[in-house]
Each structure stands twice: as structure tokens, then as C-alpha cells.
Design an enzyme around this catalytic site. Structure first.
Site: not given
Length: 426
Positions: A17, A120
Site C-alpha cells: 500500500h 487508504d
């Protein structure tokens, strides 16, 4: 001070990520936006190139918050319920505290006022904080759009009686049944759905927790995807209807590379690895014939047993092909009777002829190398995008998270691939 837009970016604290988040941060910084990139303290200590990045991108600064675990705890983080629970209820408060600090700096003209949070999409706490403080928020989806749609569809699958299922009780026939009645029909089986679907009861707290986390991004002003319309066009209209706006701006690593150029040191720094990359393998690849090497990597999170690693090793050796294998030191997920992780000795010694083993490889450079003809991969979204861009055919071994969905979505042969060693897949 010129009042530039100020974006606070909050990635899930894992390598897969952080990399696309960092690519996006640098691209936004190049347009003149002021970026505060928020790492966890654990990961902040693992980055070795933050000063280089700050020099290269003056509008990009780095801050850190707690991930909910003790700062002195140096044990690798893993995808557990406890870890995500800590992020939601402890990191949320630490993020609020950091934003307060940043706001005071802006009052003292040390930085521009915060105008947006990009959080996120796999966790809810950036959206929670943005809503509480009245700051616009956009979610960044680091996995595929199809995986997001699979998550969004879970409440409907429960309503239709297709979920939950339990691997130990349901027959092999049932878990191989394709998901029905949704935009994903004909593409996914029940067992390809997210890991938390394998539970006995939809009222299980973990089940409810992860469903709510996955749906949090539908509360944001829009969703950014590290993907391209040509890859995932069928599901994007549905997502846009649910999430408001969907921006497909990937593959981000390729876009950033085109902006930076071919300066290898800048490219290496820009992609911010938490692992120490071993570049010696590139010299070994230089000595190999064109399209003769199988590259093997299962990403930054997949863990396996010593026996499984040994089985993969034997398969690679018996295949007759040369191979480059990235094997992390923490990949073995078991202990012997003395509480010591048992790592196969044969892997520590390494192959003497056709193979090369490293802890962590410079994957983009490896896939772009003329000697590489195939990629045995866990099917993480970054790896899939990088392999497609390099024209390298893939063999999938999906394990967790989005990997089974990604594998199902991309299980057709890639036209225009390099060819070569990919024929080992049969």
C-alpha cells in the site's frame, strides 16, 4: 507563504500500500500541492531514503503516528483482527492529534492549511477523522477495482444466502460455486472472496468489523484507483454509482517513472521500499540468456511453512529452468519445539547453478530485464500491474487479501507477452 493545497495522505502501513501511495504523493507534489505523508512509527524507522525524497520533492514532508502497538515493539506487523482493530481505535486518535499539530503549524505560517485527506480505502479511520474535523476526504484504493466491488457486494451475498460459508463444513463443490446475481457473476467463486467471509456466523464481530471497514470508502467524496479503464472497465460504472466518483489514474509506478526519467537512483528512492533491496541479482540476470529466467516472488506479506517453501524449491529445481527467487527472512510462519523459526537449510545455501536467491529484489527492474521470461507471483495488485507493463506472463499462487480476486480477474494469457519460460505453466 503561498497557500498551496495541503493534502494529508494516510496509507495502510504495509509495503504493497505504501508504494502506490508514495507514487501518488510524488506525482501530486510535482503539480505544486503540499503533501504530508503519514507513516506509522514502526515503518518510519524502516525507511532509509526519506531525506533523499524530501530533497527531490520539496513539497513532500513525512510525519509518523502510532499504529496502536507499543513503539518499542519491533516485531513485524501482520494482517490480524487485533492489528486492524488497533488502527481503527488508536491510530484514529493519533491521526487527529497530528492534524491538530499541522493546523497549528499553518497558523504560524509554517505550512499551508490542510485542504484534503487521502486515506487508504482498506481502513475507515482516515474517513472517520475527516468527517469529525470537517475536512474533505478521498479514498485511495490500492487493490483492484474488482476486489472493492467484491467487498461492496458482501451484504447482498449475505442477504441472498450465499454467505457465510465455512471451509471445514462446506463441500468442495459449494465453495467452488460461482458468485451469482451480481456484476461479478461468472468471474468469482465463493472461495475467491475476502478471507473474512470464511466464518460460521455473519454476527461474528470480526465479520461485521471487516465489512464495515471495507464499506467506509463509500462515505468519501470519491475513490482513486491505481488501475486503468482498459483493465477493469466492466465494474467501474457500478463503483462510481456507489462511491460517487471513481478516478482511474494507474498504473502509478509507470506514470511516476515517466516523470522522473531513467535516473536509477531517483527511481529506487522514489518507490520507497521497507525492505533492503538486493541489486546484485541484476548482475546475475545479465549473464542469463534472453527470456530464460523465471522470476519468483510472493510479495511482502505472504507467509508459508518450511515444508511449502521446500516444495516450491524442489519444483523450481526440477523444472529445469533458471530462476531468481525473492525469499523474505520472515516468510516462514512456524516454530520448532524450541520456539525457533525453522528455515530450510537448502535455501540458505542456495542453488549453485541455475538459481539465484535474494531477500528482496528490485522487482520493476527485474521484470523489465531481457532475461526474464515469466513471473511466479502471489497475485498482488502491484505485481500484476508491473508484470503487465513489462509484458511478462504470470503464473499465479494467490494466498490472501485481494490476491484470489486479482488472480481470477487476470487468469487469461496476456497477449504480447515476452513468451519464453512461461510455458512451464502448461
Amino acid at each position: 507563504m503561498e497557500l498551496k493545497p495541503h493534502v494529508v495522505m494516510v496509507p495502510l502501513p504495509f509495503q504493497g500500500h505504501i508504494k502506490p501511495f508514495l507514487c501518488l504523493a510524488q506525482l501530486l507534489s510535482q503539480t505544486g500541492l503540499y503533501i504530508t505523508f503519514v507513516n506509522t512509527r514502526y515503518n518510519h524507522k524502516r525507511f532509509s531514503n526519506l531525506s533523499a525524497l524530501s530533497l527531490q520533492f520539496p513539497n513532500l514532508q513525512f510525519e509518523s503516528i502510532s499504529d496502536g502497538m507499543p513503539d518499542e515493539d519491533d516485531q513485524p506487523r501482520s494482517l490480524t483482527f487485533d492489528f486492524f482493530y488497533g488502527l481503527k481505535y488508536q491510530s484514529r486518535e493519533h491521526l487527529k492529534e497530528l492534524i491538530g499539530t499541522l493546523s497549528r503549524r499553518s497558523e504560524n505560517a509554517q505550512s499551508p492549511p490542510i485542504t484534503c485527506i487521502i486515506g487508504d480505502g482498506s481502513v475507515s479511520f482516515p474517513v472517520d477523522v475527516a468527517e469529525e474535523l470537517g475536512i474533505p476526504v478521498i479514498s485511495f484504493c490500492c487493490h483492484s477495482a474488482h476486489y472493492l466491488l467484491a467487498n461492496i457486494c458482501i451484504p447482498k451475498l449475505i442477504e441472498d444466502g450465499q454467505l457465510p460459508y465455512h471451509e471445514e463444513k462446506d463441500t468442495n463443490h459449494r465453495i467452488n460455486i460461482e458468485v451469482a446475481g451480481l456484476e461479478l457473476e461468472g468471474r468469482l467463486r465463493l472461495k475467491d472472496l475476502p478471507d473474512f467471509c470464511v466464518l460460521k456466523d455473519v454476527n461474528d464481530p470480526a465479520y461485521q468489523f471487516f465489512v464495515n471497514e471495507a464499506l467506509a470508502m463509500t462515505r468519501s467524496s470519491g475513490v482513486i484507483f491505481n488501475t486503468a479503464d482498459d483493465l477493469e472497465a466492466p465494474c467501474l460504472p457500478t463503483i462510481a454509482n456507489i462511491c460517487g466518483r471513481a478516478y482511474t489514474i494507474g498504473p502509478l509506478h509507470a506514470l511516476l517513472n515517466s516523470q522522473i526519467g531513467h535516473n536509477r537512483s531517483q527511481l529506487t528512492a522514489s518507490h520507497g521500499s521497507l525492505w533492503k533491496t538486493k541489486h546484485d541479482c541484476m548482475t546475475w540476470l545479465d549473464s542469463q540468456p534472453s527470456r530464460s529466467v523465471l522470476y519468483v516472488s510472493f510479495g511482502s506479506l505472504v507467509k508459508t511453512s518450511s515444508a511449502q517453501l521446500l516444495e516450491i524449491w524442489n519444483g523450481l529445481v526440477d523444472s529445469g529452468y533458471s530462476f531468481l527467487w525473492a525469499v523474505r527472512p520472515d516468510m516462514v510462519d512456524e516454530e520448532n519445539d524450541n520456539g525457533i523459526v525453522s528455515f530450510p537449510k537448502v535455501l540458505e545455501i542456495g542453488p549453485k547453478e541455475r538459481g539465484y536467491i535474494v531477500d528482496w529484489a528490485p522487482q520493476e527492474r527485474v521484470l523489465a530485464h531481457d532475461a526474464v521470461g515469466g513471473f511466479l507471483t502471489h497475485g498482488g495488485w502491484n505485481s500484476i500491474l508491473e508484470s503487465i507493463l513489462a509484458g511478462v506472463p504470470m503464473i499465479g499462487w494467490p494466498n490472501l487479501g485481494d490476491q484470489r480476486v486479482d488472480h481470477t480477474e487476470n487468469n487469461q494469457d496476456i497477449d504480447g507477452g515476452k513468451g519464453g519460460v512461461s510455458k512451464v505453466s502448461g
